[in-house]
Motif scaffolding. Structure first.
Motif, PDB file in Angstrom:
ATOM      1  N   GLU A  67      40.365  32.651  47.399  1.00 23.48           N
ATOM      2  CA  GLU A  67      41.137  32.299  46.210  1.00 23.48           C
ATOM      3  C   GLU A  67      40.924  33.290  45.069  1.00 23.48           C
ATOM      4  N   ARG A  68      39.695  33.764  44.914  1.00 24.38           N
ATOM      5  CA  ARG A  68      39.376  34.644  43.797  1.00 24.38           C
ATOM      6  C   ARG A  68      39.424  36.128  44.158  1.00 24.38           C
ATOM      7  N   GLY A  69      39.536  36.408  45.423  1.00 23.71           N
ATOM      8  CA  GLY A  69      39.540  37.810  45.834  1.00 23.71           C
ATOM      9  C   GLY A  69      38.222  38.497  45.574  1.00 23.71           C
ATOM     10  N   GLN A  70      37.156  37.732  45.530  1.00 22.38           N
ATOM     11  CA  GLN A  70      35.817  38.273  45.316  1.00 22.38           C
ATOM     12  C   GLN A  70      34.998  38.085  46.595  1.00 22.38           C
ATOM     13  N   TRP A  71      34.238  39.139  46.951  1.00 28.23           N
ATOM     14  CA  TRP A  71      33.524  39.119  48.222  1.00 28.23           C
ATOM     15  C   TRP A  71      32.067  39.544  48.022  1.00 28.23           C
ATOM     16  N   PRO A  72      31.257  38.662  47.428  1.00 29.37           N
ATOM     17  CA  PRO A  72      29.836  38.992  47.217  1.00 29.37           C
ATOM     18  C   PRO A  72      29.131  39.270  48.542  1.00 29.37           C
ATOM     19  N   GLY A  73      28.291  40.298  48.539  1.00 30.93           N
ATOM     20  CA  GLY A  73      27.589  40.675  49.762  1.00 30.93           C
ATOM     21  C   GLY A  73      26.757  39.556  50.339  1.00 30.93           C
TER      22      GLY A  73
END
Length: 228
Positions: A67-73
């Motif tokens: 949804e946020r387009g964020q991909w934390p390692g």
């Protein structure tokens, strides 16, 4: 005179299979001993739960990233690390046995790099299927999607071998059919959850990827479609 060396009664396991097995077995040993209070003190009782929260795959976290387009390692690593956390000793034991058996077969026929590709590829593809196809709030844990990737590799080798001998190639799927049948039967009596979706996806990845990993595999698959 040449010194005669007898062959070992059991072929040694490929080193990569041993390493993967230890990655499953050692945490489980620590969790089990900690739960019994034999190591780690009072905090050890919560080691398994803490590992689930830190390393298991979560469909809800996956949805949040999408949804946020964020991909934390730290969350991307869950696609791999969930394979080394299990619900209990029995679950880890069966996953380890499957890994040793299938990893040995795949390693000897396809090589150690193939073992890594199928194991971790099955884990990633299984988690993706679990996250995309389902809306399940439960954690996905365990090495089964990864080991099912190896089953896919084994099945492809069997499928190819049976075809070369002119025998019925559907026999190559006897193992996956038996395992999925056991899961279905088990699900009649117990709530086993939706992990089978990830398991089946891991198998599909393993079978498909093996067509690329095995020399001439793609050509043989295309030949089958052309005959049809």
């Amino acid at each position: 005179m040449h010194e005669h060396k007898e062959a070992p009664p059991v072929n040694p396991l490929p080193p990569v299979v041993v390493i993967l097995f230890l990655a499953i077995a050692l945490p489980e040993v620590a969790f089990s001993l900690g739960a019994q209070g034999l190591v780690g003190g009072a905090e050890a009782v919560g080691w398994r739960l803490a590992s689930v929260q830190n390393y298991a795959f979560s469909g809800e976290i996956f949805d949040w990233m999408m949804e946020r387009g964020q991909w934390p390692g730290e969350h991307l690593l869950r696609f791999l690390t969930y394979s080394f956390v299990h619900t209990g000793f029995t679950s880890a034991l069966f996953a380890g046995v499957l890994l040793l058996a299938l990893g040995k077969l795949v390693g000897e026929t396809m090589g150690q790099v193939a073992v890594l590709v199928l194991f971790f590829g099955g884990a990633v593809f299984g988690a993706l299927a679990y996250g995309v196809l389902l809306n399940d709030p439960n954690w996905l844990i365990g090495g089964y999607p990864a080991t099912y990737g190896l089953i896919g590799g084994y099945s492809f080798v069997m499928w190819q071998s049976l075809g070369a001998r002119g025998e019925e190639q559907l026999r190559a799927f006897n193992l996956i059919a038996m395992l999925m049948g056991i899961q279905l039967l088990w699900g009649v009596f117990f709530d086993v959850g939706n992990g089978w979706v990830a398991d089946l996806a891991g198998f599909v990845f393993g079978f498909g990827a093996s067509a690329v990993l095995v020399p001439g595999g793609v050509a043989r698959v295309l030949a089958v479609f052309r005959r049809d």
